[in-house]
Scaffold this motif. Sequence first.
Motif, PDB file in Angstrom:
ATOM      1  N   LEU A   1       1.590 -16.741   6.828  1.00 26.11           N
ATOM      2  CA  LEU A   1       0.926 -15.485   6.681  1.00 26.11           C
ATOM      3  C   LEU A   1       0.314 -15.226   5.114  1.00 26.11           C
ATOM      4  CD1 LEU A   1       3.004 -13.361   8.906  1.00 26.11           C
ATOM      5  CD2 LEU A   1       1.148 -14.633   9.712  1.00 26.11           C
ATOM      6  N   PRO A   2      -0.449 -16.104   4.468  1.00 30.56           N
ATOM      7  CA  PRO A   2      -0.539 -15.948   3.119  1.00 30.56           C
ATOM      8  C   PRO A   2      -1.286 -14.586   2.759  1.00 30.56           C
ATOM      9  CG  PRO A   2      -2.085 -17.621   4.316  1.00 30.56           C
ATOM     10  CD  PRO A   2      -1.062 -17.228   5.259  1.00 30.56           C
ATOM     11  N   ASN A   3      -1.906 -14.193   3.933  1.00 32.37           N
ATOM     12  CA  ASN A   3      -2.989 -12.883   3.376  1.00 32.37           C
ATOM     13  C   ASN A   3      -1.811 -11.557   3.553  1.00 32.37           C
ATOM     14  OD1 ASN A   3      -5.270 -14.073   2.677  1.00 32.37           O
ATOM     15  ND2 ASN A   3      -5.441 -14.594   5.043  1.00 32.37           N
ATOM     16  N   ALA A   4      -0.870 -11.636   3.987  1.00 34.03           N
ATOM     17  CA  ALA A   4       0.037 -10.647   4.570  1.00 34.03           C
ATOM     18  C   ALA A   4       0.577 -10.033   3.063  1.00 34.03           C
ATOM     19  CB  ALA A   4       1.243 -11.115   5.430  1.00 34.03           C
ATOM     20  N   THR A   5       1.131  -8.876   2.969  1.00 31.25           N
ATOM     21  CA  THR A   5       1.655  -8.395   1.767  1.00 31.25           C
ATOM     22  C   THR A   5       3.314  -8.723   1.830  1.00 31.25           C
ATOM     23  OG1 THR A   5       0.272  -6.305   1.778  1.00 31.25           O
ATOM     24  CG2 THR A   5       2.366  -6.298   0.553  1.00 31.25           C
ATOM     25  N   ALA A   6       3.767  -9.410   0.739  1.00 31.52           N
ATOM     26  CA  ALA A   6       5.163  -9.922   0.857  1.00 31.52           C
ATOM     27  C   ALA A   6       5.874  -9.335  -0.233  1.00 31.52           C
ATOM     28  CB  ALA A   6       4.875 -11.336   0.904  1.00 31.52           C
ATOM     29  N   TRP A   7       7.007  -8.668   0.020  1.00 31.96           N
ATOM     30  CA  TRP A   7       8.013  -8.201  -1.042  1.00 31.96           C
ATOM     31  C   TRP A   7       9.401  -8.769  -1.010  1.00 31.96           C
ATOM     32  CZ3 TRP A   7       6.793  -2.313   0.317  1.00 31.96           C
ATOM     33  CH2 TRP A   7       5.491  -2.121  -0.168  1.00 31.96           C
ATOM     34  N   SER A   8       9.741  -9.250  -2.005  1.00 35.01           N
ATOM     35  CA  SER A   8      11.177  -9.715  -2.024  1.00 35.01           C
ATOM     36  C   SER A   8      12.244  -8.534  -2.223  1.00 35.01           C
ATOM     37  CB  SER A   8      11.369 -10.680  -3.490  1.00 35.01           C
ATOM     38  OG  SER A   8      10.962 -10.254  -4.688  1.00 35.01           O
ATOM     39  N   ARG A   9      13.423  -8.749  -2.383  1.00 37.40           N
ATOM     40  CA  ARG A   9      14.312  -7.996  -2.533  1.00 37.40           C
ATOM     41  C   ARG A   9      14.039  -7.060  -3.824  1.00 37.40           C
ATOM     42  NH1 ARG A   9      21.127  -8.571  -2.414  1.00 37.40           N
ATOM     43  NH2 ARG A   9      21.522  -6.082  -2.604  1.00 37.40           N
ATOM     44  N   SER A  10      13.826  -7.946  -4.978  1.00 37.92           N
ATOM     45  CA  SER A  10      13.534  -7.271  -6.308  1.00 37.92           C
ATOM     46  C   SER A  10      12.494  -5.987  -6.225  1.00 37.92           C
ATOM     47  CB  SER A  10      13.246  -8.373  -7.341  1.00 37.92           C
ATOM     48  OG  SER A  10      12.178  -9.173  -6.997  1.00 37.92           O
ATOM     49  N   GLU A  11      11.616  -6.456  -5.263  1.00 37.22           N
ATOM     50  CA  GLU A  11      10.344  -5.618  -5.175  1.00 37.22           C
ATOM     51  C   GLU A  11      10.728  -4.405  -4.292  1.00 37.22           C
ATOM     52  OE1 GLU A  11       6.509  -8.551  -5.717  1.00 37.22           O
ATOM     53  OE2 GLU A  11       7.841  -9.233  -4.058  1.00 37.22           O
ATOM     54  N   PHE A  12      11.308  -4.767  -3.260  1.00 40.93           N
ATOM     55  CA  PHE A  12      11.858  -3.579  -2.209  1.00 40.93           C
ATOM     56  C   PHE A  12      12.668  -4.022  -1.639  1.00 40.93           C
ATOM     57  CE2 PHE A  12      11.845  -1.337   1.650  1.00 40.93           C
ATOM     58  CZ  PHE A  12      11.281  -0.024   1.228  1.00 40.93           C
ATOM     59  N   ASP A  13      13.936  -3.019  -1.825  1.00 37.33           N
ATOM     60  CA  ASP A  13      15.383  -3.462  -1.473  1.00 37.33           C
ATOM     61  C   ASP A  13      15.366  -2.509  -0.193  1.00 37.33           C
ATOM     62  OD1 ASP A  13      17.982  -3.618  -0.608  1.00 37.33           O
ATOM     63  OD2 ASP A  13      18.831  -3.209  -2.700  1.00 37.33           O
ATOM     64  N   ILE A  14      15.659  -3.022   0.906  1.00 37.40           N
ATOM     65  CA  ILE A  14      15.417  -2.033   2.062  1.00 37.40           C
ATOM     66  C   ILE A  14      16.803  -1.026   2.036  1.00 37.40           C
ATOM     67  CG2 ILE A  14      14.588  -3.707   3.566  1.00 37.40           C
ATOM     68  CD1 ILE A  14      17.043  -4.220   5.154  1.00 37.40           C
ATOM     69  N   ALA A  15      17.915  -1.439   1.413  1.00 37.53           N
ATOM     70  CA  ALA A  15      18.880  -0.607   1.117  1.00 37.53           C
ATOM     71  C   ALA A  15      18.967   0.644   0.121  1.00 37.53           C
ATOM     72  CB  ALA A  15      20.248  -1.293   1.102  1.00 37.53           C
ATOM     73  N   ASP A  16      17.849   0.495  -0.440  1.00 42.26           N
ATOM     74  CA  ASP A  16      17.604   1.642  -1.699  1.00 42.26           C
ATOM     75  C   ASP A  16      16.966   2.668  -1.009  1.00 42.26           C
ATOM     76  OD1 ASP A  16      17.105   2.977  -3.779  1.00 42.26           O
ATOM     77  OD2 ASP A  16      15.914   1.461  -4.800  1.00 42.26           O
TER      78      ASP A  16
END
Length: 445
Positions: free
Chosen positions: A212-227
């Motif tokens: 899904l190359p056009n999807a928005t993708a966030w790593s943990r450093s960009e968005f931590d679901i536990a934060d």
Amino acid sequence: MSTDLTIHETSIPGVLLLDLPVHGDNRGWFKENWQREKMTALGLPDFGPVQNNISYNEAVGTTRGIHAEPWDKFVSVATGRIFGAWVDLRAGDSFGTVFTAELGPGQAIFVPKGVGNSYQTLEAKTAYTYLVNAHWTPDAEYTFLNLADETVAIDWPIPLAVAELSDKDRAHPRLADLTPMVFEPAGSDPDSPRTLILGANGQLGRELVTQLPNATAWSRSEFDIADLAAYGSVDWSQFDTVINAAAYTKVDEAETPQGRRDAWRINVHGVVELARVAIAHDLTLVHVSSDYVFDGETPEHTTDELFSPLGVYGQTKAAGDAVVMTVPKHHIVRTSWVVGDGPNFIATMQSLAERGVDPAVVDDQVGRLTYTSDLAAGIRGLLADSAPYGVHHVTSGGEPRSWFEIARDVFAEAGADPARVSPVSTQEYGRGKEMAPRPASSVLA
């Protein structure tokens, strides 16, 4: 005035005209202007309104429109009376179709996004009110049609030459000059920036980004679901779908005091916040889960089997599943024995074969491998096909096998003697080690 709540289809697909019961006496009248349970039972879409607007019009002949917006509207009249005109400005066979009706307190109309909305007041001091299912934003894309367009030819009760119009409304383009509005059903194009991938640096996350190359993708450093503080800084209205590939997966460490806290923080508390966001913003939430929600006593686990986790990791994944089930638009994707770009069982066995190490591998745990390419394709398929919401099991194919059998196959493919791999029971393998309990059968139906 109507005594029964009724809904009528119109000439424009998706535009629904409602008769509202209005109860009056010498003091005035009362009506249920919006009643979700009754109206959805009769076929009104459960469109999730988030904002209520009122337009007060002092004079007869006040005319507004024709405006097509990227959200659904539920239009009614609090006082007075209007002549309403609606024009389908969506791409498709019904483009340019017109529907008109008079509305007073006893009527309402549901207007899907992309259908042009306009009205003219027939009484002074008319209050026109509408619910919408998205907050106004300056970045929203609108389409406008001239009120006097000759093609749609609306027969206005009060001629536009003497009606009250804004200069902007007088200057709107004709139908021939419009580009029809295009709307994909939410999630029907998973490879879109409106799909958000969380946990983009994990094994599955990296494969999802590839597929899904056009999807928005966030790593943990960009968005931590536990934060929990991070959620308020995100404009969630820019997304239709969230794929949660983020998780705490250290099965054995989850049995330690710190690991237990981390597993619950990420796999449960983080998922609670995702669920809240999905409900509040009408998002589709795709949540990746595990065979560890089961104890493995059943030879093959079905999607409706009750939870029976053995260890902390499985308990947190089961709790996360239970939370996600409260989201109206959810896909829980359970999988097993994941193999992808990163540390995994196959890579470990290949390394041992190459280094001349002869491993003992458990032969009493049975399941199916799941290659991340298959898992990501399965998730993409669920969204592209608008699959029914609920629980899904997605693994790679083939007959279930034990870790021991798989290890021997890996050795053989690496050009090593598979006899170098010896079988061992889970109990023997775990003797003297701090290991979490594993399900004996990880086979997902």
